[in-house]
Design a protein around this motif. Structure first.
Motif, PDB file in Angstrom:
ATOM      1  N   GLY A   1       6.688  17.046  -1.105  1.00 41.97           N
ATOM      2  CA  GLY A   1       5.901  17.694  -0.062  1.00 41.97           C
ATOM      3  C   GLY A   1       6.298  17.283   1.342  1.00 41.97           C
ATOM      4  N   ASN A   2       7.309  16.370   1.423  1.00 40.45           N
ATOM      5  CA  ASN A   2       7.779  15.871   2.734  1.00 40.45           C
ATOM      6  C   ASN A   2       6.609  15.306   3.554  1.00 40.45           C
ATOM      7  N   ARG A   3       5.748  14.525   2.876  1.00 36.40           N
ATOM      8  CA  ARG A   3       4.558  13.956   3.525  1.00 36.40           C
ATOM      9  C   ARG A   3       4.817  12.487   3.853  1.00 36.40           C
ATOM     10  N   ILE A   4       5.695  12.226   4.817  1.00 40.75           N
ATOM     11  CA  ILE A   4       6.134  10.861   5.114  1.00 40.75           C
ATOM     12  C   ILE A   4       4.985  10.006   5.637  1.00 40.75           C
ATOM     13  N   ASP A   5       4.262  10.492   6.631  1.00 38.60           N
ATOM     14  CA  ASP A   5       3.170   9.701   7.211  1.00 38.60           C
ATOM     15  C   ASP A   5       2.077   9.425   6.186  1.00 38.60           C
ATOM     16  N   ASP A   6       1.726  10.444   5.403  1.00 41.57           N
ATOM     17  CA  ASP A   6       0.702  10.256   4.370  1.00 41.57           C
ATOM     18  C   ASP A   6       1.157   9.244   3.326  1.00 41.57           C
ATOM     19  N   TYR A   7       2.457   9.272   3.002  1.00 36.92           N
ATOM     20  CA  TYR A   7       2.987   8.332   2.029  1.00 36.92           C
ATOM     21  C   TYR A   7       2.898   6.902   2.544  1.00 36.92           C
ATOM     22  N   ASP A   8       3.218   6.692   3.822  1.00 40.05           N
ATOM     23  CA  ASP A   8       3.166   5.340   4.375  1.00 40.05           C
ATOM     24  C   ASP A   8       1.751   4.779   4.307  1.00 40.05           C
ATOM     25  N   LEU A   9       0.731   5.607   4.546  1.00 41.57           N
ATOM     26  CA  LEU A   9      -0.663   5.160   4.434  1.00 41.57           C
ATOM     27  C   LEU A   9      -0.999   4.800   2.987  1.00 41.57           C
ATOM     28  N   PHE A  10      -0.509   5.635   2.067  1.00 47.87           N
ATOM     29  CA  PHE A  10      -0.732   5.364   0.643  1.00 47.87           C
ATOM     30  C   PHE A  10      -0.056   4.049   0.235  1.00 47.87           C
ATOM     31  N   TYR A  11       1.185   3.859   0.663  1.00 49.94           N
ATOM     32  CA  TYR A  11       1.950   2.651   0.319  1.00 49.94           C
ATOM     33  C   TYR A  11       1.270   1.404   0.875  1.00 49.94           C
ATOM     34  N   ARG A  12       0.750   1.515   2.081  1.00 51.69           N
ATOM     35  CA  ARG A  12       0.066   0.386   2.693  1.00 51.69           C
ATOM     36  C   ARG A  12      -1.180   0.001   1.883  1.00 51.69           C
ATOM     37  N   GLU A  13      -1.921   1.002   1.447  1.00 51.44           N
ATOM     38  CA  GLU A  13      -3.131   0.710   0.673  1.00 51.44           C
ATOM     39  C   GLU A  13      -2.786   0.138  -0.698  1.00 51.44           C
ATOM     40  N   VAL A  14      -1.705   0.611  -1.275  1.00 55.19           N
ATOM     41  CA  VAL A  14      -1.278   0.055  -2.567  1.00 55.19           C
ATOM     42  C   VAL A  14      -0.979  -1.433  -2.408  1.00 55.19           C
ATOM     43  N   ASN A  15      -0.307  -1.811  -1.305  1.00 52.23           N
ATOM     44  CA  ASN A  15       0.016  -3.213  -1.056  1.00 52.23           C
ATOM     45  C   ASN A  15      -1.234  -4.059  -0.886  1.00 52.23           C
ATOM     46  N   GLU A  16      -2.281  -3.458  -0.329  1.00 56.39           N
ATOM     47  CA  GLU A  16      -3.525  -4.192  -0.119  1.00 56.39           C
ATOM     48  C   GLU A  16      -4.320  -4.347  -1.411  1.00 56.39           C
ATOM     49  N   ARG A  17      -4.265  -3.350  -2.275  1.00 58.76           N
ATOM     50  CA  ARG A  17      -5.116  -3.340  -3.465  1.00 58.76           C
ATOM     51  C   ARG A  17      -4.467  -3.987  -4.686  1.00 58.76           C
ATOM     52  N   PHE A  18      -3.124  -3.938  -4.780  1.00 63.95           N
ATOM     53  CA  PHE A  18      -2.447  -4.378  -5.994  1.00 63.95           C
ATOM     54  C   PHE A  18      -1.482  -5.521  -5.695  1.00 63.95           C
ATOM     55  N   VAL A  19      -1.227  -6.322  -6.720  1.00 60.89           N
ATOM     56  CA  VAL A  19      -0.166  -7.331  -6.626  1.00 60.89           C
ATOM     57  C   VAL A  19       1.141  -6.609  -6.865  1.00 60.89           C
TER      58      VAL A  19
END
Length: 511
Positions: free
Chosen positions: A306-324
């Motif tokens: 979907g070429n959703r770069i900004d949305d992906y970065d937000l998702f990736y950041r939250e994954v780093n916060e929630r998961f090891v």
């Protein structure tokens, strides 16, 4: 001890004989019939239809009321007429119809026989039309047989598909829409197959939707019908209604929702431009996934498509916060940015990972980025670090060797191929050949001869190895072995004019 009266014994023996004779008389025809039936089946599967027909006829002689024999005989007759000229095909097909009708008399509830009659009648319609193109009234009509087969086996999808194709060929649109609607009602996933059919059209699509709504209203397969409706609407890019139906499908499966369900829902949200809802659904999917990396990679692919770069970065950041997070997860994210040519972001992720705990794969992808950025020095540094951290990885070593060769660093490249040979599980003549060529570039002709001889031991019929050794001996000024190796090269590849010419030239010098 009292003995039985002789007359009683004789009577008992007689009764046993009578019963045995009756049993043999009853069972023998069935036994013989079964032998011919099995033989016929083998011939039919092997394509020997004439022999199959002969054996089915013999089986029928012993069991004339066995509907299954007549049905299989009819099938063989029908197949025999497939590639015959029209007039012959008509004869075979009429015979097949007669046999199917006989099978139906003995077992009127057999759907397979009814379907065979439908196929046969449909072929008779086609043959009659081709033989009599100007005649408007066709005496054959397969529709009643299709309807009968479906009445006997309403859940058999093959019958529905074949009837739909028949109706389409005969331009019976109203009946076509009805059968498609019925098919979607009893089997919601039929949409996946129906949309590939030649009769697929907006009207047929509407009929499928009506069938799915029928299933929902009648309480039949509600979850599957909502799921299929969601797929149809998503194919038409009607994202909002697709989400509604998918959510309703999940309501019927609340206790068994999987990570795939949440990922599918997240994808629909993202396509409907609802990134926050998509992120929440994706995170739920990750909590259920094992291992998390596989689900994370699938989600990353959805964002990339979907070429959703900004949305992906937000998702990736939250994954780093929630998961090891594991190194693999970060590398997946870096590859996402590499694929989208977001090299700065990719390098940042990989370099952060290496600061925490250096990994060979992270250095490999840093080397790939440097390669794309046309920075050979940085490429060399990174790929070399990858080989140090994971010395047995042949992909890393091959990339390092290829780069060294490209940069003209032949001596280092030669050592790298030596390590490839050392870490390779199975000796490869190609690796010895490659190192020999590098040694020639370094003017180490003796070492090159050794390597090509090693390659020959592994692949003795490769003429090029013998010719290369011959040239190495020429460089060493030793013409006698050079001639021998060229002779062997010519024996292995007698049509090679280059070998023959060089051999002739060398022979002239040595004489």
């Amino acid at each position: 001890m009292r003995h039985a009266h002789p007359g009683f014994r004789y009577m008992t023996c007689a009764m046993v004989l009578v019963v045995s004779t009756a049993a043999v008389y009853t069972l023998y025809p069935r036994f013989v019939s079964q032998i011919f039936y099995l033989k016929a089946g083998k011939f039919q599967r092997a394509g020997y239809l004439g022999l199959a027909v002969n054996n089915y006829n013999k089986a029928a002689d012993y069991q004339p009321r066995d509907a299954n024999i007549w049905q299989k005989l009819a099938e063989a007759r029908l197949n025999m007429g497939e590639k015959k000229p029209l007039q012959e095909a008509l004869v075979y097909t009429l015979k097949a119809k007669d046999l199917y009708l006989r099978a139906a008399r003995y077992n009127p509830l057999d759907a397979k026989t009814a379907y065979g009659l439908a196929r046969t009648e449909s072929r008779l319609e086609e043959i009659h039309q081709r033989l009599n193109p100007l005649e408007k009234n066709n005496p054959y009509d397969a529709l009643p047989y299709f309807e009968r087969a479906i009445r006997l086996r309403p859940s058999r999808l093959t019958l529905h598909y074949e009837m739909a194709r028949y109706l389409f060929r005969h331009g019976k649109d109203k009946a076509l829409f009805q059968i498609v609607r019925s098919t979607a009602r009893i089997y919601p996933e039929a949409y996946t197959f129906l949309k590939k059919e030649p009769f697929w059209s907006p009207s047929v699509k509407d009929a499928v939707k009506q069938g799915l709504m029928d299933a929902i209203k009648q309480g039949m397969l509600i979850q599957r019908a909502h799921g299929a409706m969601s797929v149809m609407l998503a194919d038409d890019e009607e994202w909002g209604p697709a989400i509604e139906h998918y959510q309703k499908a999940l309501e019927f499966n609340e206790d068994n929702i999987s990570e795939k369900n949440y990922i599918t829902l997240g994808r629909l949200y993202l396509q409907n431009n609802q990134p926050e809802e998509a992120k929440i659904s994706f995170i739920k999917g990750l909590y259920l996934s094992t291992p998390i990396e596989n689900a994370f990679e699938n989600i990353s692919r959805i964002y990339k498509d979907g070429n959703r770069i900004d949305d992906y970065d937000l998702f990736y950041r939250e994954v780093n916060e929630r998961f090891v997070s594991s190194p693999k997860l970060h590398i997946i994210s870096a590859r996402y940015h590499i694929d989208l040519k977001q090299y700065i972001s990719a390098k940042r992720i990989l370099m952060d990972l290496n600061r925490e705990s250096p990994t060979a794969e992270a250095y490999y992808w840093l080397a790939r980025i440097a390669e794309r950025e046309k920075d050979p020095d940085q490429t060399e540094v990174n790929i070399q670090k990858a080989t140090v951290l994971e010395p047995s990885n042949m992909n890393y070593r091959r990339m390092f060797y290829g780069l060294l060769n490209q940069l003209g660093k032949y001596k280092t490249a030669e050592r790298e191929v030596g390590l490839m040979i050392q870490y390779s599980g199975t000796p490869s003549p190609r690796l010895f050949d490659e190192r020999a060529k590098l040694r020639v570039k370094c003017q180490d002709y003796t070492g090159a001869v050794e390597d090509w001889n090693a390659a020959i031991r592994l692949d003795p019929k490769q003429a090029a190895y013998h010719a290369n050794i011959a040239e190495a001996y020429v460089k060493l000024g030793d013409l006698s072995p050079a001639l021998e190796y060229y002779r062997e090269a010519i024996n292995l590849n007698p049509g090679n004019k280059d070998y023959a010419g060089k051999y002739k030239k060398l022979k002239g010098k040595s004489s």
